[in-house]
Design a protein around this motif. Sequence first.
Motif, PDB file in Angstrom:
ATOM      1  N   ASN A  50     -16.598 -18.924   4.532  1.00 39.58           N
ATOM      2  CA  ASN A  50     -17.275 -18.524   5.771  1.00 39.58           C
ATOM      3  C   ASN A  50     -17.865 -19.700   6.552  1.00 39.58           C
ATOM      4  N   LEU A  51     -17.693 -20.922   6.028  1.00 36.24           N
ATOM      5  CA  LEU A  51     -18.357 -22.090   6.620  1.00 36.24           C
ATOM      6  C   LEU A  51     -17.365 -23.024   7.299  1.00 36.24           C
ATOM      7  N   THR A  52     -17.706 -23.396   8.549  1.00 40.06           N
ATOM      8  CA  THR A  52     -16.973 -24.420   9.285  1.00 40.06           C
ATOM      9  C   THR A  52     -17.943 -25.541   9.641  1.00 40.06           C
ATOM     10  N   ASN A  53     -17.530 -26.786   9.432  1.00 37.96           N
ATOM     11  CA  ASN A  53     -18.406 -27.925   9.693  1.00 37.96           C
ATOM     12  C   ASN A  53     -17.872 -28.804  10.826  1.00 37.96           C
ATOM     13  N   TYR A  54     -18.782 -29.307  11.631  1.00 38.88           N
ATOM     14  CA  TYR A  54     -18.491 -30.365  12.596  1.00 38.88           C
ATOM     15  C   TYR A  54     -19.464 -31.499  12.314  1.00 38.88           C
ATOM     16  N   GLN A  55     -18.929 -32.683  12.068  1.00 40.00           N
ATOM     17  CA  GLN A  55     -19.779 -33.837  11.766  1.00 40.00           C
ATOM     18  C   GLN A  55     -19.962 -34.674  13.018  1.00 40.00           C
ATOM     19  N   LEU A  56     -21.173 -34.629  13.588  1.00 44.55           N
ATOM     20  CA  LEU A  56     -21.466 -35.386  14.798  1.00 44.55           C
ATOM     21  C   LEU A  56     -22.972 -35.456  15.009  1.00 44.55           C
ATOM     22  N   ASP A  57     -23.379 -36.329  15.924  1.00 37.88           N
ATOM     23  CA  ASP A  57     -24.783 -36.472  16.309  1.00 37.88           C
ATOM     24  C   ASP A  57     -25.011 -35.636  17.554  1.00 37.88           C
ATOM     25  N   VAL A  58     -25.849 -34.626  17.439  1.00 33.65           N
ATOM     26  CA  VAL A  58     -26.039 -33.686  18.539  1.00 33.65           C
ATOM     27  C   VAL A  58     -26.574 -34.361  19.799  1.00 33.65           C
ATOM     28  N   LEU A  59     -27.298 -35.469  19.641  1.00 31.48           N
ATOM     29  CA  LEU A  59     -27.897 -36.125  20.803  1.00 31.48           C
ATOM     30  C   LEU A  59     -26.890 -36.965  21.590  1.00 31.48           C
ATOM     31  N   SER A  60     -25.900 -37.523  20.904  1.00 29.45           N
ATOM     32  CA  SER A  60     -24.995 -38.455  21.577  1.00 29.45           C
ATOM     33  C   SER A  60     -23.583 -37.926  21.774  1.00 29.45           C
ATOM     34  N   ALA A  61     -23.176 -36.940  20.995  1.00 29.98           N
ATOM     35  CA  ALA A  61     -21.800 -36.449  21.056  1.00 29.98           C
ATOM     36  C   ALA A  61     -21.702 -35.157  21.858  1.00 29.98           C
ATOM     37  N   GLU A  62     -20.500 -34.850  22.290  1.00 28.14           N
ATOM     38  CA  GLU A  62     -20.248 -33.580  22.962  1.00 28.14           C
ATOM     39  C   GLU A  62     -20.164 -32.479  21.912  1.00 28.14           C
ATOM     40  N   LEU A  63     -20.862 -31.399  22.144  1.00 25.83           N
ATOM     41  CA  LEU A  63     -20.867 -30.296  21.189  1.00 25.83           C
ATOM     42  C   LEU A  63     -19.555 -29.521  21.270  1.00 25.83           C
ATOM     43  N   PRO A  64     -19.071 -29.030  20.135  1.00 32.28           N
ATOM     44  CA  PRO A  64     -17.784 -28.329  20.138  1.00 32.28           C
ATOM     45  C   PRO A  64     -17.868 -26.962  20.805  1.00 32.28           C
ATOM     46  N   ASP A  65     -16.758 -26.525  21.355  1.00 33.28           N
ATOM     47  CA  ASP A  65     -16.656 -25.166  21.868  1.00 33.28           C
ATOM     48  C   ASP A  65     -16.545 -24.196  20.694  1.00 33.28           C
ATOM     49  N   ILE A  66     -17.283 -23.115  20.751  1.00 32.15           N
ATOM     50  CA  ILE A  66     -17.243 -22.088  19.707  1.00 32.15           C
ATOM     51  C   ILE A  66     -17.075 -20.738  20.396  1.00 32.15           C
ATOM     52  N   ASP A  67     -16.089 -19.979  19.976  1.00 36.15           N
ATOM     53  CA  ASP A  67     -15.703 -18.768  20.688  1.00 36.15           C
ATOM     54  C   ASP A  67     -16.730 -17.650  20.590  1.00 36.15           C
ATOM     55  N   GLN A  68     -17.367 -17.499  19.421  1.00 35.54           N
ATOM     56  CA  GLN A  68     -18.318 -16.408  19.218  1.00 35.54           C
ATOM     57  C   GLN A  68     -19.610 -16.945  18.608  1.00 35.54           C
ATOM     58  N   VAL A  69     -20.722 -16.629  19.243  1.00 35.37           N
ATOM     59  CA  VAL A  69     -22.035 -17.034  18.737  1.00 35.37           C
ATOM     60  C   VAL A  69     -23.002 -15.870  18.913  1.00 35.37           C
ATOM     61  N   ASP A  70     -23.593 -15.435  17.804  1.00 34.13           N
ATOM     62  CA  ASP A  70     -24.635 -14.410  17.849  1.00 34.13           C
ATOM     63  C   ASP A  70     -26.016 -15.001  17.615  1.00 34.13           C
ATOM     64  N   VAL A  71     -26.071 -16.080  16.845  1.00 34.10           N
ATOM     65  CA  VAL A  71     -27.352 -16.705  16.499  1.00 34.10           C
ATOM     66  C   VAL A  71     -27.192 -18.221  16.579  1.00 34.10           C
ATOM     67  N   LEU A  72     -28.146 -18.875  17.229  1.00 38.49           N
ATOM     68  CA  LEU A  72     -28.209 -20.334  17.278  1.00 38.49           C
ATOM     69  C   LEU A  72     -29.500 -20.773  16.608  1.00 38.49           C
ATOM     70  N   ILE A  73     -29.384 -21.606  15.574  1.00 34.44           N
ATOM     71  CA  ILE A  73     -30.553 -22.104  14.855  1.00 34.44           C
ATOM     72  C   ILE A  73     -30.554 -23.627  14.946  1.00 34.44           C
ATOM     73  N   TYR A  74     -31.578 -24.172  15.590  1.00 30.36           N
ATOM     74  CA  TYR A  74     -31.677 -25.622  15.774  1.00 30.36           C
ATOM     75  C   TYR A  74     -32.717 -26.169  14.801  1.00 30.36           C
ATOM     76  N   CYS A  75     -32.258 -26.954  13.815  1.00 29.41           N
ATOM     77  CA  CYS A  75     -33.124 -27.410  12.731  1.00 29.41           C
ATOM     78  C   CYS A  75     -33.582 -28.862  12.783  1.00 29.41           C
ATOM     79  N   PRO A  76     -32.895 -29.775  13.500  1.00 25.86           N
ATOM     80  CA  PRO A  76     -33.312 -31.182  13.431  1.00 25.86           C
ATOM     81  C   PRO A  76     -34.780 -31.384  13.811  1.00 25.86           C
TER      82      PRO A  76
END
Length: 225
Positions: A41-67
Amino acid sequence: MKNIVIIGGSKGIGNEILKQAIENNKVTNISRNLPEVSHPNLTNYQLDVLSAELPDIDQVDVLIYCPGSINLKPIMSLVIDDFRNDFEINVIGAVKSIQKYLPTLKKGTNPSIILFSTVAAKLGMPFHASIATAKSGVEGLVKSLGAELAPTVRVNAIAPGFVVTEQTQKGRDDQEHYKAVIDRTPFSRWGNPDDIAGPAMFLASDQAAFITGQTIIVDGGYSIG
């Protein structure tokens, strides 16, 4: 099964949320380091959220920002870049993530956003000027977006107290500080990541469908001591 995007799920509280979420949800983790867990059930993207472009994701019900950051210094030892860096990590990264995924979130099922503050934004705590300033910005963002995005998207935050993570190791190595936290906390211990992940999963669930614009303190009672 919800589609949950976790920013910063490789370590600490974010990693514990990831572990609790992947059993019954489709989880996308975005972090600089890969988590030490795998699951269908897990998909990973390895990147720095501040400097990189965030990936497109087709379906999102919950966004949790932890940094987050822990930058504890006397005010005269802080430089302007300390404040700037803490604000970037805690606020700008959250805003960037919300702006990226909000259009998709609005199409989700009972969508919600969960951010993280700190008990230091509620209490006057020495040496917390920079992080308390940044996290107060997070709480302001939660209130504003809670009103703006209602009733479509719920927006809440959790304000942890003292939690055993890699980031807090230095504070726990100071035995006087470590004991002082325990002595002030009614539960007589430091928190664990799962103490915070549980409330986060509750806020992500449909059981929290009437909660928005709130910052919930989870600190074992430290703030009432």
